[in-house]
Design a protein around this motif. Structure first.
Motif, PDB file in Angstrom:
ATOM      1  N   GLN A 170       1.087  -1.422  -0.242  1.00 21.23           N
ATOM      2  CA  GLN A 170      -0.049   0.263   0.167  1.00 21.23           C
ATOM      3  C   GLN A 170       0.754   1.406   0.052  1.00 21.23           C
ATOM      4  N   LYS A 174      -6.826  -6.052  -4.863  1.00 13.74           N
ATOM      5  CA  LYS A 174      -7.210  -6.382  -6.607  1.00 13.74           C
ATOM      6  C   LYS A 174      -6.265  -7.507  -7.694  1.00 13.74           C
ATOM      7  N   LYS A 190      -5.611   0.675  -1.001  1.00 15.74           N
ATOM      8  CA  LYS A 190      -6.134  -0.387  -0.126  1.00 15.74           C
ATOM      9  C   LYS A 190      -7.000  -1.166  -1.789  1.00 15.74           C
ATOM     10  N   ARG A 191      -7.664  -1.084  -2.354  1.00 15.55           N
ATOM     11  CA  ARG A 191      -8.423  -0.958  -3.469  1.00 15.55           C
ATOM     12  C   ARG A 191      -8.229  -1.900  -4.513  1.00 15.55           C
TER      13      ARG A 191
END
Length: 615
Positions: free
Chosen positions: A9, A156, A151-152
């Motif tokens: 991140q 993914k 974060k997304r």
């Protein structure tokens, strides 16, 4: 969050911040000379990427380091965010300063702009302050957005190819440094220019290794290194000989009226009517140059008669000028009135360091208020003066700040209501700004008019030497090279200044030979103070009235200076690099004049002790 995911991140947030850094880097790219070939373009791409990526990963490395120390993701994230925001703000601020002054943000520049009583010299409009705060809030808000997006992405994408991109970064960083190392020893300007333009850029240099491998011409290196004027010596020998004087029986008063940022072609009947009319009684020098393009070096060269390359060395030991020492020895009544503070630049530690109870600053919230203060306080002092000859120094600052009083009836219209320095770029129309500058000069002229009128009314002019000049010029992108104000180059717009001397014993006259700030003190020392020493004992100048032809002179400050010739300027950078441009700043792509530069080397080292002096 898992530690590996947390590091990923931070990595993604760093990538986003690096994209912003690369956008900011375009500001610096505007000041690189484009040589329009494949090799140059290749180097530009890999160096811009590697350098600004390197700046961008520093907060990442620090954040990871904090994590291993604290074992806390929250603490690590806070430190990482603070470092990231700080790097973005630093680079944007540096880019704005460089675009106008061609100086990177360093302790000196930071102190001048934000240091003690810096507001005496630099004023920021409300709109500029609001824009700065808005930029800060946007950067902080963007960090939250980056965290949300990262974060997304982490959730993914399993493989971010961190190892591959890291290897690629190391490879291009290595290639960039190897190319620079070769260019450095071969003085290949298309590549070495990056060291002066990009911030915190410290590329690989391998001169000794390449010489040992016989990959470069050692004689050529020795020849080029001879232009590096930097001196590591701290010992000063100034003056070279003890000053010997036979004071005049009838001592003359001496008054310096110095206007900050006054360019030579703005001494006119319309802009400065009082000074213009007074000039008809003076010896006027129409081809006069300051010793620097900024206040620090301009005032230093004015009072020492030597290049401001000595500024730091003299300041560190509080070495005062022989001129100030001599007027003190001859019991002059001193009046030092600076509109801007004498602490920043630190003239209290050099030019006026021998004066006790020095008046360090003036009352007033704006330059025009302070200009009015010094005028009134000086005139009061003259009314109190009884017997001793006086020496006066009045430094007017309104033109530097483009300032005049509120509700002032302007003469030059339309005039800019408020100066926003962030708007100054190649597309900016300076007409209103120039009118504001002219109005500020007109205001200063009115104050100088009062000073001269008082001297005349009290019958003091007949026994007073009056010097009216400036510390440096002022540019309004005249050369269309993106330079504004001063401190950015050594073209005529930034170093040519008005210069006149009133002496009732001399007939009014116009002179067109080249004169310098270095010449003023030698003229006064000899003709007014009765100093018997050779000028070379304490100055690199000559008598102002000596019409001897000059082929060159040194102009600048500390390690940023130039050798000025009739048709070209050789810029010497702190890095030891150089370039040669014409008087309109067009690159000449030619070698320096080694004969002249060698002579200049003598001037900038003349007052350092030699080993033979220390035996």
């Amino acid at each position: 969050m898992d530690r590996r995911l947390f590091f990923k991140q931070l990595y993604i947030v760093s990538v986003f911040n690096i994209l912003i850094l690369l956008i900011i880097s375009r500001t610096y790219s505007n000041f690189l000379i484009d040589y329009n070939d494949f090799f140059y373009s290749f180097y530009y791409v890999i160096t811009t990427l590697s350098h600004f990526i390197f700046i961008g990963i520093i907060p990442l490395l620090l954040g990871i380091g904090v994590y291993f120390i604290s074992k806390s993701q929250l603490v690590s994230k806070i430190f990482f965010s603070v470092f990231s925001i700080a790097s973005l703000i630093f680079l944007e601020l540096d880019a704005q300063i460089y675009s106008q002054l061609r100086y990177h943000l360093n302790p000196l520049v930071f102190n001048l702009v934000f240091g003690k009583r810096a507001s005496d010299t630099f004023q920021f409009s409300n709109s500029t302050i609001c824009l700065a705060l808005l930029y800060l809030m946007i950067i902080i808000a963007i960090q939250f957005l980056f965290y949300f997006l990262s974060k997304r992405i982490v959730l993914k994408m399993n493989n971010l190819h961190i190892k591959k991109t890291s290897i690629l970064f190391i490879v291009i960083l290595l290639i960039s440094n190897l190319i620079y190392a070769w260019s450095d020893v071969n003085f290949y300007r298309p590549i070495t220019q990056y060291r002066n333009v990009y911030p915190i850029f410290f590329p690989l240099r391998a001169e000794s290794l390449l010489v040992k491998l016989n990959l470069v011409d050692s004689l050529e290196i020795k020849k080029n290194n001879s232009i590096n004027f930097g001196s590591s010596q701290n010992s000063i020998k100034y003056p070279l000989q003890k000053i010997i004087a036979e004071p005049k029986k009838e001592k003359k008063n001496i008054l310096f009226l110095v206007i900050d940022s006054w360019r030579a072609d703005y001494m006119t009947k319309e802009i400065t009517p009082n000074i213009y009319n007074f000039a008809h009684k003076c010896q006027v020098f129409n081809n006069h140059r300051s010793g620097s393009n900024m206040t620090t070096g301009g005032v230093f060269s004015l009072f020492y008669g030597i290049p401001a390359t000595y500024y730091s060395a003299f300041t560190n030991i509080k070495k005062s000028p022989v001129f100030i020492n001599e007027i003190q020895n001859q019991k002059y009544d001193l009046g030092i009135f600076g509109s801007s503070t004498l602490e920043n630049p630190a003239f209290n530690n050099n030019v006026f360091s021998s004066i006790s109870n020095l008046r360090l600053f003036s009352k007033g919230d704006t330059p025009s208020e302070r200009d009015n203060t010094i005028t009134q306080e000086w005139m009061w002092k003259i009314n109190q003066n009884k017997t001793n000859p006086f020496f006066g120094y009045l430094f007017f600052d309104s033109a530097h700040g483009f300032d005049y009083p509120k509700n002032y009836k302007t003469v030059f219209n339309p005039s800019l209501e408020q100066v926003d320095y962030l708007e100054l770029n190649d597309n900016y129309n300076p007409s209103k700004l120039i009118n504001r500058y002219k109005n500020s000069l007109y205001y200063i002229d009115s104050k100088i008019g009062l000073v001269l009128k008082q001297l005349d009314a009290k019958n003091l002019l007949k026994n007073t030497i009056v010097i009216i000049t400036s510390d440096h010029g002022q540019e309004f992108n005249d050369n269309k090279k993106g330079f504004w104000q001063h401190g950015g180059n050594f073209s005529p717009y930034q170093i040519n200044v008005p210069m006149m001397i009133f002496d009732s014993e001399k007939a009014p006259q116009q002179f067109n030979h080249l004169t310098l700030h270095y010449d003023i003190i030698p003229t006064l020392m000899n003709s007014v103070l009765g100093v018997k020493n050779a000028v070379s004992d304490y100055s690199v100048g000559q008598d102002l009235f000596n019409v001897r032809n000059r082929d060159w002179f040194v102009c600048g400050y500390n390690q940023k200076y130039s050798v000025i010739e009739k048709n070209q300027i050789t810029n010497i950078y702190e890095s030891g690099l150089y370039d040669v441009v014409d008087l309109k700043l067009n690159n000449l792509n030619k070698e320096i004049n080694y004969e002249i530069v060698s002579k200049a080397f003598v001037d900038v080292n003349k007052f350092y002790k030699k080993r033979s002096d220390e035996k």
